[in-house]
Every structure is written in structure tokens, then in C-alpha cells.
Design a protein around this motif. Structure first.
Motif, PDB file in Angstrom:
ATOM      1  N   GLU A   1       0.831  -1.209   0.000  1.00  0.00           N
ATOM      2  CA  GLU A   1       0.000   0.000   0.000  1.00  0.00           C
ATOM      3  C   GLU A   1       0.861   1.251   0.000  1.00  0.00           C
ATOM      4  O   GLU A   1       0.503   2.266  -0.600  1.00  0.00           O
TER       5      GLU A   1
ATOM      6  N   ASP B   1      -5.290  -6.736  -2.418  1.00  0.00           N
ATOM      7  CA  ASP B   1      -4.852  -7.171  -1.111  1.00  0.00           C
ATOM      8  C   ASP B   1      -5.989  -7.051  -0.102  1.00  0.00           C
ATOM      9  O   ASP B   1      -6.611  -6.007  -0.004  1.00  0.00           O
TER      10      ASP B   1
ATOM     11  N   ARG C   1       1.703   1.901  -3.540  1.00  0.00           N
ATOM     12  CA  ARG C   1       0.583   2.455  -4.289  1.00  0.00           C
ATOM     13  C   ARG C   1       0.276   3.884  -3.857  1.00  0.00           C
ATOM     14  O   ARG C   1      -0.253   4.679  -4.638  1.00  0.00           O
ATOM     15  N   SER C   2       0.601   4.225  -2.612  1.00  0.00           N
ATOM     16  CA  SER C   2       0.357   5.590  -2.158  1.00  0.00           C
ATOM     17  C   SER C   2       1.215   6.593  -2.927  1.00  0.00           C
ATOM     18  O   SER C   2       0.809   7.742  -3.138  1.00  0.00           O
TER      19      SER C   2
ATOM     20  N   ARG D   1      -8.519   4.899  -1.366  1.00  0.00           N
ATOM     21  CA  ARG D   1      -7.745   5.185  -2.575  1.00  0.00           C
ATOM     22  C   ARG D   1      -8.599   4.999  -3.829  1.00  0.00           C
ATOM     23  O   ARG D   1      -8.559   5.809  -4.755  1.00  0.00           O
TER      24      ARG D   1
ATOM     25  N   THR E   1      -2.643   1.743  -9.841  1.00  0.00           N
ATOM     26  CA  THR E   1      -3.074   1.676  -8.445  1.00  0.00           C
ATOM     27  C   THR E   1      -4.011   0.517  -8.149  1.00  0.00           C
ATOM     28  O   THR E   1      -4.579   0.445  -7.083  1.00  0.00           O
TER      29      THR E   1
ATOM     30  N   MET F   1      -7.715   1.677   3.627  1.00  0.00           N
ATOM     31  CA  MET F   1      -6.872   2.567   2.826  1.00  0.00           C
ATOM     32  C   MET F   1      -7.071   2.321   1.338  1.00  0.00           C
ATOM     33  O   MET F   1      -7.127   3.260   0.537  1.00  0.00           O
ATOM     34  N   ALA F   2      -7.189   1.057   0.959  1.00  0.00           N
ATOM     35  CA  ALA F   2      -7.385   0.708  -0.446  1.00  0.00           C
ATOM     36  C   ALA F   2      -8.736   1.226  -0.951  1.00  0.00           C
ATOM     37  O   ALA F   2      -8.838   1.714  -2.076  1.00  0.00           O
TER      38      ALA F   2
ATOM     39  N   VAL G   1      -5.518  -1.880   5.912  1.00  0.00           N
ATOM     40  CA  VAL G   1      -5.101  -1.755   4.519  1.00  0.00           C
ATOM     41  C   VAL G   1      -6.313  -1.761   3.600  1.00  0.00           C
ATOM     42  O   VAL G   1      -6.359  -1.043   2.598  1.00  0.00           O
TER      43      VAL G   1
ATOM     44  N   SER H   1      -5.437  -2.910  -6.935  1.00  0.00           N
ATOM     45  CA  SER H   1      -4.997  -3.744  -5.819  1.00  0.00           C
ATOM     46  C   SER H   1      -6.065  -4.771  -5.457  1.00  0.00           C
ATOM     47  O   SER H   1      -7.252  -4.512  -5.586  1.00  0.00           O
TER      48      SER H   1
END
Length: 237
Positions: free
Chosen positions: A81, A148, A84-85, A161, A144, A157-158, A154, A146
Motif C-alpha cells: 500500500e 490485497d 501504491r500511495s 484510494r 493503483t 486505505m485501499a 489496509v 490492488s
């Protein structure tokens, strides 16, 4: 009054904060995907996102989560992450540059209007800049993706995002559409006073909206950097 005090206070634990963050993300996702979305709702969405990232950072910084995030499997998810940030930061940076160029283009349109000139070239320049922003967005945002799902923090956060990317994408589309309102008369050499006033007001409003978007993305950019620092500090502790 008691409700406002309770909502403004820090969460008593990560467990109590998660549903609130998820609810905010879900509501924002609905707003972003709405066909009635406007630049105003987008600006509000950026402010909401900045607050959501702040809440996620508070959750990350709790002792229990710091221990959990450093565990083997979750550590790998956090490191991914973090990578990706950086891409998201690049995207925000590119959008800020696009906003600056678009504001200058709108200012040139205003000058052409005041002089009674044919503004077709300025209109085309604005459209080209808006399309350029869309291309930059698509090029960067592809990096970006993902899947996960090992860690709850996480995952939040994903999801934040993902919504950030969708919001910025809709922003570039909205800015492209905004010029369509005055475009037909702007390319004409004949200006009636009432039309001129209307067009000028529309362009002033558009310039202000772009400025609001620029400010919103800048604040979110700073918050993303703070989140990144918190994650790095957690992994190094």
C-alpha cells in the motif's frame, strides 16, 4: 448538542472507529457514482476524503494496530500500500498542475470576451487541456489496482484510494463538460450585452470552482503524505 460532541471526539478504540469510516466511504462512493454529481459535490467529496484519511491515520497510530501492522503477512500488505500511495500522490500532483493550466485558460477566455474577440481558439485550448488531464489520469491510475485483503486497515486505505481515484476521474469529466455551456456563443464574434454578462459570470464561477478543486486536492495531498509517514513510522518502530 451531545451528538455533535460525541462525533467530534476521538474514537475510544479502533473497533468503534471502523464502522464509522466504512459508512463514510460507502456514502462518498454513492455520491461519486451519482449521475447528478457536480463540481460542488466533488469539492465536498474532497473535504470528506481528507477527513476520512485523517480518521484512518488515527486508527493506524493506535498501539494495537501498530503491533498488528508489523506482523509478517500484514506488513507485506502495508508495504504494498505504501508503494501504491506514491502513485496516488503522483496523480494528485498531476491534477494540481492541470488545475493551474485550466485556470489560466479560463482567464484567457475572459480576456477574449472582454475584448469582443473570437474566443474559439481559447475554447479549443481549454478543451485540449481538459482532455490532457483525462489522459494523464488514466495513465497514472492504472498503476493503483490492488486486491490485497489481508489487513483491515489496509482494506480501508485501499477503498479510500479507490474512491479518491473515482472522484478525481469524475472531476476531469465535469471540467470538460463545463465549457459546453458558453461554448456556442463564445465562438461567435457578435456579443449581446446580456449574453456577455452571463458568459462572464459562468467563467468567473468556473475559475472559482477550479480553484476550490485545486485547494481540495492540495489538502488531501498533504494528508496522504502524513498517512504515508505514519505507516513508515509504524513499520520502523
Amino acid at each position: 448538542m451531545a451528538y455533535h460532541q460525541r462525533s467530534a471526539s476521538a474514537p475510544s478504540s479502533p473497533r468503534s472507529n471502523k464502522p464509522e469510516i466504512e459508512q463514510q466511504l460507502q456514502g462518498l462512493s454513492t455520491t461519486v457514482s451519482s449521475p447528478s454529481a457536480t463540481i460542488e459535490t466533488t469539492c465536498h467529496g474532497l473535504r470528506k476524503l481528507e477527513g476520512i484519511y485523517s480518521s484512518i491515520e488515527e486508527m493506524i497510530c493506535t498501539p494495537s494496530n501498530q503491533v498488528s501492522l508489523c506482523q509478517s503477512l500484514q506488513r507485506k500488505a502495508v508495504e504494498a500500500e505504501l508503494g501504491r500511495s506514491l502513485v496516488l500522490l503522483d496523480l494528485c500532483n498531476a491534477m494540481q498542475g492541470s488545475f493551474m493550466e485550466l485556470k489560466m485558460s479560463v482567464q484567457e477566455l475572459l480576456l477574449a470576451l472582454r475584448r469582443g474577440e473570437d474566443a474559439s481558439s481559447q475554447v479549443k485550448a481549454y478543451i485540449q487541456l481538459a482532455k490532457k488531464a483525462q489522459k494523464q489520469f488514466k495513465k497514472i491510475s492504472k498503476k493503483t489496482i490492488s486486491d490485497d485483503k489481508e489487513c483491515r486497515a489496509v482494506m480501508l486505505m485501499a477503498e479510500a484510494r479507490r474512491i479518491t481515484i473515482s472522484l478525481l476521474e469524475s472531476t476531469s469529466c465535469l471540467l470538460l463538460k463545463q465549457i459546453e455551456m458558453p461554448k456556442c456563443s463564445l465562438v461567435s464574434r457578435t456579443f449581446q450585452k446580456s449574453k456577455f454578462v452571463c458568459e462572464e459570470e459562468q467563467l468567473w464561477a468556473l475559475e472559482q470552482s477550479i480553484g476550490d478543486l485545486e485547494t481540495g486536492v492540495e489538502l488531501m495531498y498533504r494528508r496522504l503524505i502524513q498517512n504515508r509517514v505514519s505507516l513508515l513510522n509504524t513499520l520502523s518502530s
